[in-house]
Enzyme design. Structure first.
Site, PDB file in Angstrom:
ATOM      1  N   TRP A 101      -3.822   0.579 -10.530  1.00  0.00           N
ATOM      2  CA  TRP A 101      -2.627   1.206  -9.814  1.00  0.00           C
ATOM      3  C   TRP A 101      -1.890   1.720 -10.913  1.00  0.00           C
ATOM      4  O   TRP A 101      -1.021   2.887 -10.953  1.00  0.00           O
ATOM      5  CB  TRP A 101      -1.835   0.411  -8.998  1.00  0.00           C
ATOM      6  CG  TRP A 101      -2.826  -0.118  -7.791  1.00  0.00           C
ATOM      7  CD1 TRP A 101      -3.057  -1.150  -7.237  1.00  0.00           C
ATOM      8  CD2 TRP A 101      -3.569   0.894  -6.899  1.00  0.00           C
ATOM      9  NE1 TRP A 101      -3.993  -1.157  -6.373  1.00  0.00           N
ATOM     10  CE2 TRP A 101      -4.283   0.067  -6.092  1.00  0.00           C
ATOM     11  CE3 TRP A 101      -3.717   2.267  -6.697  1.00  0.00           C
ATOM     12  CZ2 TRP A 101      -5.041   0.540  -5.003  1.00  0.00           C
ATOM     13  CZ3 TRP A 101      -4.529   2.876  -5.895  1.00  0.00           C
ATOM     14  CH2 TRP A 101      -5.354   2.015  -5.050  1.00  0.00           C
ATOM     15  N   ASP A 171       6.429  -1.044  -9.747  1.00  0.00           N
ATOM     16  CA  ASP A 171       5.504  -1.306  -8.587  1.00  0.00           C
ATOM     17  C   ASP A 171       5.413  -2.695  -8.276  1.00  0.00           C
ATOM     18  O   ASP A 171       4.525  -3.542  -8.728  1.00  0.00           O
ATOM     19  CB  ASP A 171       4.120  -0.444  -8.899  1.00  0.00           C
ATOM     20  CG  ASP A 171       3.434  -0.547  -7.653  1.00  0.00           C
ATOM     21  OD1 ASP A 171       3.708  -1.165  -6.567  1.00  0.00           O
ATOM     22  OD2 ASP A 171       2.092   0.414  -7.762  1.00  0.00           O
ATOM     23  N   LYS A 195       0.806  -4.171   2.339  1.00  0.00           N
ATOM     24  CA  LYS A 195       0.535  -5.548   1.550  1.00  0.00           C
ATOM     25  C   LYS A 195       1.200  -6.658   2.104  1.00  0.00           C
ATOM     26  O   LYS A 195       0.631  -7.450   2.508  1.00  0.00           O
ATOM     27  CB  LYS A 195       0.638  -5.313   0.260  1.00  0.00           C
ATOM     28  CG  LYS A 195       0.050  -4.039  -0.555  1.00  0.00           C
ATOM     29  CD  LYS A 195      -1.223  -4.053  -0.455  1.00  0.00           C
ATOM     30  CE  LYS A 195      -2.049  -2.419  -0.852  1.00  0.00           C
ATOM     31  NZ  LYS A 195      -1.876  -1.892  -2.021  1.00  0.00           N
TER      32      LYS A 195
END
Ligand SMILES: *Cc1c(COP(=O)(O)O)cnc(C)c1O
Length: 360
Positions: A101, A171, A195
Site C-alpha cells: 500500500w 495511512d 478494515k
C-alpha cells in the site's frame, strides 16, 4: 443463522451488536418512517447521525479542535492522490515504503512531483519496519508518508519516524481505532473504513486545519480538494450516508467497550494468544520479525504450499473463514480486528493445535 469466525483483512468482521441494531432500524429509523438509506443527507435526522459520528470519533481519539474530521469516498487509493494534490507545494515528498500500500501511494505521488523513497523493507519481503530514527529527509520535502500498519505483511510501526520537523502523513486503514493515538504528532491521518471500522465506501481523514487550503496543485478536482470537503462538513455532495451511519454505531460500540485504551489491552491479549502459539509450533511459523508484529494482521506459513492449502480448506470447513494470505505473499493471514472476539482466536488456535497433531 450461523455466523462464522471471519478472519478477512477487509471488508472485515463488524460487531454483531452493531449489525443487529442496524437490522432493527432498517425499516424505520427512530420514528422517521424510513431507512437511513432512504433519507436526504440534508435532513435533520441525518445531520444528527453524521454530527454524532464525528463527535464520538473525536472523543475516542481525543482529536484536538485544530483538526478537521472528513468523511470521504474513493477508498484509501483516492487518498494516495489527494495527499500529493493537497500537500505537495514544493513538489517533493519523502516516502517510507513498508509494503504494497505504501508502494502504491509512493507511485501515485510520483505522478505529481518527486516522491523520494527514504526507507524501505522490500529487501526482506516487507517483514520488518526499518529504523526511521535518522533518515535523510530532504530540507524542502512537503511531508513524510508512512503506512502505519501493513495489512498484507502484518507489520506495524511501534515508533513513529523522526520526520525532522516535516508533516507526518499516515495511512492507518488497518489499525484505525485499535489503540490510542497521539493525533498531534500527525498532519494527516486517514483510513478506509472497511478494515476496522465499518463498511467499504467510507474513508475517514483527520487533517490539521492549517493544511487545508486553496493552495493545491493546479488541476486538482473540486471533490479532491480538502478545503471543499472541510468547508461543507463532508456534505459538499451526497456522502456515503449509510456507511457513515454504521461507522457511527461502531464508534458508540467502542465507547461502550471502554474506549481505545481498553481496545488496545484486548487486542494485545488476543494477538498474544496467536503469536505465543506460533512461536512454539512445529508446523506453523509467523513471517514477521517479532519487534514489528501487528496486533491486527497475523501472517503465518507452514513452509509447504500443499499443507497451507489443506489447512485453509479444513479451517473453512470448521467455520474459520478467509484465512488465505494475500495473493502477493501466499500462506495464511488471520486478521483479528477490534470486532473479532477473543473466543474466535482461542478457537482458531485450538483448531491449529489439532491440525498440527494430525499432520505431524
Ligand atoms: C486495504 C488497504 C488499502 C486499500 O484500500 P482501498 O479502500 O481498497 O483503496 C490501503 N492501505 C491500507 C493500509 C489498507 O489496508
Amino acid at each position: 443463522m450461523a455466523r462464522v469466525y471471519n478472519f478477512s483483512a477487509g471488508p472485515a468482521v463488524l460487531p454483531e451488536e452493531v449489525l443487529k441494531e442496524a437490522a432493527a432500524e432498517m425499516l424505520d429509523y427512530r420514528g422517521s418512517g424510513m431507512s437511513v438509506m432512504e433519507m436526504s443527507h440534508r435532513s435533520k435526522v441525518y445531520d444528527k447521525i453524521i454530527k454524532d459520528a464525528e463527535q464520538d470519533l473525536r472523543d475516542l481519539l481525543q482529536i484536538p479542535d485544530n483538526y478537521k474530521v472528513l468523511f470521504l469516498q474513493g477508498g484509501a487509493h483516492m487518498m494516495f492522490a489527494q495527499v500529493p494534490l493537497n500537500l505537495m507545494k514544493n513538489k517533493k515528498a519523502a516516502y517510507i515504503v513498508t509494503g504494497q500500500w505504501a508502494k502504491r501511494a509512493h507511485k501515485e505521488a510520483g505522478m505529481y512531483g518527486e516522491a523520494i523513497k527514504v526507507a524501505s523493507s522490500e529487501d526482506k519481503t516487507f517483514s520488518y519496519i526499518p529504523d526511521c530514527s535518522d533518515l535523510e529527509i530532504p530540507e524542502d520535502a512537503d511531508y513524510v508518508y508512512i503506512c502505519e500498519n501493513n495489512t498484507i505483511y502484518g507489520t506495524k510501526f511501534k515508533e513513529l519516524p523522526n520526520t525532522k520537523g516535516k508533516i507526518l502523513v499516515s495511512d492507518v486503514s488497518s489499525c484505525f481505532l485499535s489503540e490510542p493515538m497521539d493525533v498531534t504528532k500527525y498532519g494527516v491521518i486517514y483510513g478506509g473504513a472497511q478494515k476496522n471500522i465499518g463498511p467499504a465506501g467510507v474513508v475517514i481523514a483527520i487533517i490539521r486545519e492549517d493544511l487545508i487550503t486553496d493552495d493545491v496543485l493546479p488541476g486538482t478536482p473540486t471533490m479532491l480538494k480538502w478545503k471543499t470537503q472541510a468547508d461543507a462538513d463532508s456534505l459538499y455532495n451526497t456522502p456515503p450516508c449509510y456507511g457513515i451511519y454504521i461507522c457511527g454505531k461502531v464508534f458508540q460500540w467502542l465507547k461502550k467497550q471502554g474506549g481505545l485504551a481498553a481496545m488496545k489491552e484486548y487486542n494485545e491479549k488476543k494477538a498474544a494468544i496467536l503469536y505465543d502459539f506460533l512461536d512454539q509450533s512445529k508446523l506453523f511459523k509467523g513471517t514477521v520479525e517479532p519487534a514489528s508484529r501487528s496486533l491486527m494482521n497475523v501472517p503465518f506459513v507452514t513452509g509447504s504450499d500443499e499443507m497451507d492449502a489443506k489447512f485453509i480448506k479444513e479451517a473453512a470447513e470448521a467455520g474459520f473463514v478467509n484465512l488465505k494470505g494475500h495473493r502477493s505473499v501466499g500462506g495464511m493471514r488471520a486478521s483479528i480486528y477490534n470486532a473479532m472476539p477473543i473466543e474466535g482466536v482461542e478457537k482458531l488456535v485450538e483448531f491449529m493445535k489439532k491440525f498440527e497433531a494430525e499432520n505431524a
